[in-house]
Design a protein around this motif. Structure first.
Motif, PDB file in Angstrom:
ATOM      1  N   ASP A  99       0.787  -1.228   0.000  1.00  0.00           N
ATOM      2  CA  ASP A  99       0.000   0.000   0.000  1.00  0.00           C
ATOM      3  C   ASP A  99       0.825   1.288   0.000  1.00  0.00           C
ATOM      4  O   ASP A  99       0.569   2.198  -0.794  1.00  0.00           O
ATOM      5  N   ALA A 100       1.806   1.390   0.886  1.00  0.00           N
ATOM      6  CA  ALA A 100       2.587   2.633   0.966  1.00  0.00           C
ATOM      7  C   ALA A 100       3.373   2.873  -0.319  1.00  0.00           C
ATOM      8  O   ALA A 100       3.436   4.001  -0.828  1.00  0.00           O
ATOM      9  N   ARG A 101       3.957   1.823  -0.860  1.00  0.00           N
ATOM     10  CA  ARG A 101       4.749   1.995  -2.079  1.00  0.00           C
ATOM     11  C   ARG A 101       3.871   2.278  -3.286  1.00  0.00           C
ATOM     12  O   ARG A 101       4.246   3.045  -4.173  1.00  0.00           O
ATOM     13  N   ALA A 104       3.166   5.952  -3.149  1.00  0.00           N
ATOM     14  CA  ALA A 104       4.335   6.747  -3.542  1.00  0.00           C
ATOM     15  C   ALA A 104       4.552   6.693  -5.055  1.00  0.00           C
ATOM     16  O   ALA A 104       4.841   7.722  -5.687  1.00  0.00           O
TER      17      ALA A 104
END
Length: 117
Positions: A99-101, A104
């Motif tokens: 999710d975070a990547r 980004a």
């Protein structure tokens, strides 16, 4: 995520995938498990298809193993006019959660990083 009904893609976007339209291109920032493909033909032989077949024999233990496989994240691109082919323009390992990547990389797509030269 907007509808993909008119996109000429050979994959089914997952809820965590992000679709972005920019300068005549459609981008998908995707997260897939190791052994699965970003575009085209479904699952790789060493990935999900083999897991599914063996799961018929091995059962829940193998499915639990597949769920623990690390994630890959990537960016795929296709022309918004429907011409050309879908290409993977970036991929990397994401570890336990994509999710975070994905977020980004979506910001990088919006900033123009993956536009063709």
């Amino acid at each position: 995520m907007p509808t993909t009904g008119t996109d000429h893609i050979n994959f089914t976007p997952e809820p965590h995938d992000v679709r972005i339209v920019r300068n005549g291109w459609i981008y998908y920032v995707r997260g897939v498990r190791r052994g699965e493909r970003f575009v085209g033909g479904g699952l790789t032989p060493e990935g999900g298809m083999a897991v599914a077949l063996i799961a018929l024999v091995a059962g829940r233990r193998l499915l639990a193993w597949h769920e623990r496989q690390p994630w890959k994240v990537g960016v795929v691109r296709l022309r918004a006019d429907g011409g050309g082919i879908v290409r993977t323009v970036h991929r990397e390992r994401a570890g336990a959660s994509p999710d975070a990547r994905i977020a980004a990389l979506a910001d990088e797509v919006r900033a123009g990083r993956f536009e063709p030269t």
